[in-house]
Design a protein around this motif. Structure first.
Motif, PDB file in Angstrom:
ATOM      1  N   PRO A 270     -56.336 -33.421 -44.742  1.00 12.74           N
ATOM      2  CA  PRO A 270     -55.892 -33.132 -43.372  1.00 12.74           C
ATOM      3  C   PRO A 270     -55.452 -31.675 -43.240  1.00 12.74           C
ATOM      4  CG  PRO A 270     -54.234 -34.396 -44.544  1.00 12.74           C
ATOM      5  CD  PRO A 270     -55.441 -34.368 -45.422  1.00 12.74           C
ATOM      6  N   GLU A 271     -55.521 -31.170 -42.031  1.00  8.57           N
ATOM      7  CA  GLU A 271     -55.147 -29.775 -41.786  1.00  8.57           C
ATOM      8  C   GLU A 271     -53.693 -29.512 -42.174  1.00  8.57           C
ATOM      9  OE1 GLU A 271     -55.231 -26.457 -38.161  1.00  8.57           O
ATOM     10  OE2 GLU A 271     -55.555 -28.585 -37.719  1.00  8.57           O
ATOM     11  N   GLU A 272     -52.857 -30.527 -41.984  1.00  4.85           N
ATOM     12  CA  GLU A 272     -51.440 -30.361 -42.317  1.00  4.85           C
ATOM     13  C   GLU A 272     -51.247 -30.027 -43.792  1.00  4.85           C
ATOM     14  OE1 GLU A 272     -52.750 -32.936 -40.780  1.00  4.85           O
ATOM     15  OE2 GLU A 272     -52.030 -32.638 -38.707  1.00  4.85           O
ATOM     16  N   ARG A 273     -52.076 -30.641 -44.644  1.00  6.55           N
ATOM     17  CA  ARG A 273     -51.978 -30.390 -46.074  1.00  6.55           C
ATOM     18  C   ARG A 273     -52.353 -28.943 -46.391  1.00  6.55           C
ATOM     19  NH1 ARG A 273     -49.468 -30.423 -50.645  1.00  6.55           N
ATOM     20  NH2 ARG A 273     -50.809 -30.547 -52.485  1.00  6.55           N
ATOM     21  N   LEU A 274     -53.368 -28.425 -45.719  1.00  4.40           N
ATOM     22  CA  LEU A 274     -53.769 -27.035 -45.932  1.00  4.40           C
ATOM     23  C   LEU A 274     -52.667 -26.077 -45.484  1.00  4.40           C
ATOM     24  CD1 LEU A 274     -57.510 -27.174 -44.788  1.00  4.40           C
ATOM     25  CD2 LEU A 274     -56.577 -27.410 -47.105  1.00  4.40           C
ATOM     26  N   ALA A 275     -52.012 -26.436 -44.382  1.00  2.00           N
ATOM     27  CA  ALA A 275     -50.906 -25.605 -43.903  1.00  2.00           C
ATOM     28  C   ALA A 275     -49.767 -25.604 -44.915  1.00  2.00           C
ATOM     29  CB  ALA A 275     -50.429 -26.113 -42.548  1.00  2.00           C
ATOM     30  N   ALA A 294     -63.112 -21.675 -47.214  1.00  4.60           N
ATOM     31  CA  ALA A 294     -63.646 -20.748 -48.216  1.00  4.60           C
ATOM     32  C   ALA A 294     -63.874 -21.502 -49.525  1.00  4.60           C
ATOM     33  CB  ALA A 294     -62.682 -19.590 -48.425  1.00  4.60           C
ATOM     34  N   TRP A 295     -65.096 -21.426 -50.060  1.00  4.13           N
ATOM     35  CA  TRP A 295     -65.436 -22.243 -51.233  1.00  4.13           C
ATOM     36  C   TRP A 295     -64.591 -21.887 -52.448  1.00  4.13           C
ATOM     37  CZ3 TRP A 295     -66.971 -20.232 -55.843  1.00  4.13           C
ATOM     38  CH2 TRP A 295     -67.426 -18.904 -55.853  1.00  4.13           C
ATOM     39  N   TRP A 296     -64.345 -20.602 -52.627  1.00  5.28           N
ATOM     40  CA  TRP A 296     -63.590 -20.164 -53.804  1.00  5.28           C
ATOM     41  C   TRP A 296     -62.138 -20.618 -53.728  1.00  5.28           C
ATOM     42  CZ3 TRP A 296     -59.626 -17.073 -52.180  1.00  5.28           C
ATOM     43  CH2 TRP A 296     -59.788 -16.420 -50.949  1.00  5.28           C
ATOM     44  N   LEU A 297     -61.612 -20.711 -52.506  1.00  2.00           N
ATOM     45  CA  LEU A 297     -60.246 -21.174 -52.324  1.00  2.00           C
ATOM     46  C   LEU A 297     -60.148 -22.668 -52.597  1.00  2.00           C
ATOM     47  CD1 LEU A 297     -57.433 -20.221 -51.521  1.00  2.00           C
ATOM     48  CD2 LEU A 297     -58.041 -20.608 -49.127  1.00  2.00           C
ATOM     49  N   VAL A 302     -58.666 -27.367 -56.061  1.00  2.00           N
ATOM     50  CA  VAL A 302     -59.058 -28.571 -56.798  1.00  2.00           C
ATOM     51  C   VAL A 302     -58.720 -28.417 -58.275  1.00  2.00           C
ATOM     52  CG1 VAL A 302     -61.014 -29.984 -57.540  1.00  2.00           C
ATOM     53  CG2 VAL A 302     -60.844 -29.256 -55.147  1.00  2.00           C
ATOM     54  N   GLU A 303     -59.004 -27.257 -58.849  1.00  2.00           N
ATOM     55  CA  GLU A 303     -58.726 -27.008 -60.259  1.00  2.00           C
ATOM     56  C   GLU A 303     -57.235 -27.117 -60.562  1.00  2.00           C
ATOM     57  OE1 GLU A 303     -60.364 -23.212 -61.112  1.00  2.00           O
ATOM     58  OE2 GLU A 303     -62.430 -23.944 -61.337  1.00  2.00           O
ATOM     59  N   GLU A 304     -56.408 -26.696 -59.611  1.00  2.00           N
ATOM     60  CA  GLU A 304     -54.955 -26.725 -59.820  1.00  2.00           C
ATOM     61  C   GLU A 304     -54.330 -28.053 -59.413  1.00  2.00           C
ATOM     62  OE1 GLU A 304     -53.275 -23.378 -57.854  1.00  2.00           O
ATOM     63  OE2 GLU A 304     -54.199 -21.907 -59.215  1.00  2.00           O
ATOM     64  N   GLY A 305     -55.134 -28.981 -58.891  1.00  3.96           N
ATOM     65  CA  GLY A 305     -54.631 -30.297 -58.543  1.00  3.96           C
ATOM     66  C   GLY A 305     -53.950 -30.382 -57.199  1.00  3.96           C
ATOM     67  N   ASP A 306     -54.027 -29.317 -56.406  1.00  3.53           N
ATOM     68  CA  ASP A 306     -53.416 -29.339 -55.070  1.00  3.53           C
ATOM     69  C   ASP A 306     -54.232 -30.173 -54.087  1.00  3.53           C
ATOM     70  OD1 ASP A 306     -51.323 -27.628 -55.848  1.00  3.53           O
ATOM     71  OD2 ASP A 306     -52.571 -25.858 -55.517  1.00  3.53           O
ATOM     72  N   VAL A 307     -55.532 -30.235 -54.343  1.00  5.42           N
ATOM     73  CA  VAL A 307     -56.442 -31.021 -53.509  1.00  5.42           C
ATOM     74  C   VAL A 307     -57.264 -31.893 -54.452  1.00  5.42           C
ATOM     75  CG1 VAL A 307     -58.465 -30.907 -52.001  1.00  5.42           C
ATOM     76  CG2 VAL A 307     -56.566 -29.315 -51.654  1.00  5.42           C
ATOM     77  N   GLU A 308     -57.465 -33.156 -54.077  1.00  2.65           N
ATOM     78  CA  GLU A 308     -58.123 -34.089 -54.993  1.00  2.65           C
ATOM     79  C   GLU A 308     -59.615 -33.841 -55.145  1.00  2.65           C
ATOM     80  OE1 GLU A 308     -57.440 -38.179 -54.385  1.00  2.65           O
ATOM     81  OE2 GLU A 308     -55.235 -38.029 -54.451  1.00  2.65           O
ATOM     82  N   THR A 309     -60.295 -33.625 -54.038  1.00  3.56           N
ATOM     83  CA  THR A 309     -61.752 -33.545 -54.113  1.00  3.56           C
ATOM     84  C   THR A 309     -62.305 -32.649 -53.014  1.00  3.56           C
ATOM     85  OG1 THR A 309     -63.789 -34.865 -54.245  1.00  3.56           O
ATOM     86  CG2 THR A 309     -62.153 -35.535 -52.615  1.00  3.56           C
TER      87      THR A 309
END
Length: 330
Positions: A270-275, A294-297, A302-309
Motif C-alpha cells: 500500500p502507498e502508506e507503507r511506502l510513505a 523505481a526498480w533499484w529502490l 526487498v533485499e533489506e526486508g522492508d517490502v516482502e515481494t
C-alpha cells in the motif's frame, strides 16, 4: 543521399499510419500483413488503434514524430480517409512534417492531385510482380510523370525478390527519384505461402529470405538504389523509434534501456507503507491494484526486508505497453 522519408525513418522519427487493410488489386503471396491487419477497415497509428483524429495526433506527439508513412492494405482504396489524415497531420505539425505513402496501384491523376493537395510529399509505387520488366509504355510509366506534375516525389519501393533492370532505367530517365529494395522477408502473415513458393530462411536468421541480397549484384551499384536490410529495420528503425518514444514518455523513475524499453519496479504494498519507508512521491506511481516504483529502490527494499515481494518489469513504450520481461523479487 537517401530520401528525406528514409532519413527520418532511420532516425526512428516516422510514425506508421495504417489506414486500410483491404487490397483488391491482387493477392500477393509475399504480403506480410498479419491476420489482425489484413482485410480490416480499422486505422492504427503505430500500435494504437485509432478511435478519433485526436488519437493520431496524440501518437505522433508521443514519439515526437518528424513525419508519417501511410500504409495498408491499399491507402488509395480509402482516399477520403487517407487525405483527411494527411491534412490533419500537416495542419497540426506544419509543412516540415514529411509524409510518404506506399501504394500498389497507379491511381490516376485525380488521386495524385488529391494526395498532393492533402499534404503528401512522396509516393512509393510497388508494381505487381508479374509486370516487372514490362512497365514502359504502360500506366506505370505514365503515373510517375503524373505524380511529379502534381507536386509529388515519385519513387519505387519493392521487395528483394529478383533483380530487374527496368527500375534502373526509370531512374536514369528521370521518371523516378529513387528505388528502395527491402530485404525479402518471411513473416507470420506470409510464412506458409512463402514456403509453398519454395522460399527458405537464411541460416541463423528469423525473417530474411535466402538469396535476397543477390539482387544487389545487378542493382546495388546505382547511386539511387537503396537496400534496406531486415536487421537495419529492427536494429535501427524500430529501436530508434522505441528510444524516441521512451524518452518522451518516461517517468522520473523509469530507466530507458539501449533497446528503447522502459524498466521499473512493481509492488503490491500500500502507498502508506511506502510513505512510512520515506520513499519520495516522485519515485513511484499508484495504480488501481499495484504501485509502480523505481526498480533499484524496490530491489533494495526487498533485499533489506522492508517490502516482502515485487518484480522488475521491462516493457515497450508503445501504446499497448507490451511487456518484454518480468523478474520476480523476493
Amino acid at each position: 543521399m537517401i530520401s528525406k522519408g528514409c532519413e527520418q525513418c532511420a532516425e526512428g522519427g516516422k510514425m506508421v499510419l495504417f489506414v486500410y487493410g483491404y487490397c483488391d488489386q491482387r493477392d500477393c503471396f509475399y504480403c506480410p500483413l498479419g491476420e489482425n491487419r489484413k482485410n480490416v477497415t480499422d486505422v492504427y497509428a503505430n500500435e494504437r488503434k485509432v478511435e478519433s483524429e485526436e488519437d493520431v495526433l496524440t501518437e505522433a506527439k508521443r514519439m515526437d514524430a518528424l513525419g508519417t508513412s501511410i500504409t495498408g492494405g491499399e491507402p488509395q482504396e480509402a482516399m477520403e480517409k487517407t487525405c483527411r489524415y494527411l491534412s490533419l497531420l500537416k495542419d497540426e505539425f506544419g509543412e516540415d512534417h514529411h509524409t510518404h505513402l506506399y501504394t500498389g496501384i497507379t491511381g490516376g491523376r485525380e488521386n495524385m492531385r488529391r494526395l498532393s493537395e492533402a499534404g503528401l510529399d512522396e509516393i512509393r509505387f510497388h508494381p505487381p510482380l508479374d509486370l516487372w520488366g514490362d512497365m514502359h509504355g504502360t500506366e506505370w510509366e505514365e503515373i510517375l510523370y503524373i505524380a511529379r506534375e502534381e507536386g509529388l516525389t515519385p519513387a519505387f519501393e519493392i521487395p528483394g525478390i529478383r533483380a530487374e533492370e527496368e527500375f534502373l532505367e526509370f531512374l536514369d530517365e528521370g521518371a523516378a527519384d529513387f528505388c528502395n529494395i527491402n530485404e525479402f522477408e518471411m513473416s507470420d502473415g506470409n510464412f506458409r505461402r512463402m514456403q509453398e513458393e519454395g522460399y527458405e530462411l537464411q541460416d541463423g536468421h528469423m525473417s530474411a529470405v535466402e538469396g535476397s541480397k543477390d539482387i544487389l549484384d545487378k542493382m546495388g551499384d546505382h547511386e539511387r538504389v537503396y537496400f534496406c536490410t531486415s536487421v537495419f529495420k529492427d536494429a535501427a528503425q524500430h529501436r530508434n523509434r522505441m528510444k524516441r518514444m521512451a524518452r518522451n514518455i518516461r517517468r522520473e523513475f523509469d530507466d530507458v534501456t539501449d533497446d528503447g524499453t522502459l524498466v521499473y519496479g512493481k509492488t503490491w504494498e500500500p502507498e502508506e507503507r511506502l510513505a512510512e519507508l520515506g520513499v519520495p512521491p516522485e519515485f513511484y506511481t499508484v495504480k488501481s491494484d499495484h504501485v509502480e516504483i523505481a526498480w533499484w529502490l524496490l530491489e533494495e527494499m526487498v533485499e533489506e526486508g522492508d517490502v516482502e515481494t515485487g518484480e522488475i518489469v521491462e516493457q515497450y513504450p508503445t501504446y499497448d505497453g507490451q511487456v518484454v520481461e518480468r523478474t520476480p523479487l523476493a
